[in-house]
Enzyme design. Structure first.
Site, PDB file in Angstrom:
ATOM      1  N   HIS A  67       0.835  -1.204   0.000  1.00 53.80           N
ATOM      2  CA  HIS A  67       0.000   0.000   0.000  1.00 53.80           C
ATOM      3  C   HIS A  67       0.869   1.253   0.000  1.00 53.80           C
ATOM      4  O   HIS A  67       1.906   1.298   0.651  1.00 53.80           O
ATOM      5  CB  HIS A  67      -0.930   0.003   1.222  1.00 53.80           C
ATOM      6  CG  HIS A  67      -2.116  -0.870   1.026  1.00 53.80           C
ATOM      7  ND1 HIS A  67      -3.357  -0.382   0.723  1.00 53.80           N
ATOM      8  CD2 HIS A  67      -2.237  -2.209   1.045  1.00 53.80           C
ATOM      9  CE1 HIS A  67      -4.191  -1.379   0.576  1.00 53.80           C
ATOM     10  NE2 HIS A  67      -3.531  -2.508   0.763  1.00 53.80           N
ATOM     11  N   GLU A  87      -9.226   7.320  -4.532  1.00 53.60           N
ATOM     12  CA  GLU A  87      -9.548   7.242  -3.103  1.00 53.60           C
ATOM     13  C   GLU A  87      -8.901   8.386  -2.331  1.00 53.60           C
ATOM     14  O   GLU A  87      -9.553   9.031  -1.499  1.00 53.60           O
ATOM     15  CB  GLU A  87      -9.111   5.883  -2.552  1.00 53.60           C
ATOM     16  CG  GLU A  87      -9.987   4.752  -3.062  1.00 53.60           C
ATOM     17  CD  GLU A  87      -9.364   3.373  -2.961  1.00 53.60           C
ATOM     18  OE1 GLU A  87     -10.052   2.413  -3.335  1.00 53.60           O
ATOM     19  OE2 GLU A  87      -8.202   3.244  -2.532  1.00 53.60           O
TER      20      GLU A  87
END
Length: 167
Positions: A67, A87
């Site tokens: 991530h 996002e």
């Protein structure tokens, strides 16, 4: 896409459709492909979550490390995945003041130093102040608690991404 469409897919089509759900970790989707047929979207996500939960700590850590940092170097270099870009933008992380960027940078560094993986939160369920508050609070966690919290946040992210694909 309906659950019947999903269940009709062969392995390669399944991986093609869902391979990007987990950041740079298509192995989860590949291992989930064999767990069908699926009753519904929740069952599909549960199968994927089960793969993560049983993967062992090394593979879980690899998933967490895949991530990107929030408002980090990848965001500045425009090398985030399309999903991560959208996002982070949804939480305003693409529109920060220099002071906000500096605070994010400092908290990201402290978090990575403490836990050896990036801070992960489902940004679509919060906003910039909420993310900063969570970063400060979660820095107080022990590693085991934070490891579990990060995996739970990944599951929330995947749930929203899966809902978008299947709606």
């Amino acid at each position: 896409m309906t659950i019947d469409d999903v269940n009709a897919m062969d392995r390669s089509a399944f991986i093609e459709a869902f391979g990007d759900l987990y950041e740079h970790s298509p192995w989860i989707v590949a291992e989930s492909a064999e767990r069908g047929p699926f009753k519904d979207r929740d069952h599909l996500q549960s199968a994927m979550t089960h793969v993560v939960e049983t993967a062992g700590e090394d593979r879980q850590l690899s998933l967490l490390r895949a991530h990107p940092e929030l408002a980090g170097k990848a965001a500045m270099d425009k090398t985030l995945t399309d999903a991560s870009t959208a996002e982070q933008a949804s939480a305003g992380l693409d529109r920060m003041t220099p002071a906000e960027y500096e605070e994010f940078h400092a908290l990201n560094a402290a978090y990575r130093e403490r836990f050896d993986f990036p801070f992960i939160i489902c940004v679509r369920l919060t906003d910039k102040p909420g993310i900063l508050r969570a970063m400060r609070e979660r820095l107080q966690n022990d590693r085991e608690t934070e490891f579990r919290t990060a995996l739970d946040e990944v599951s929330k992210i995947v749930g929203i991404r899966l809902e978008e694909i299947m709606s």
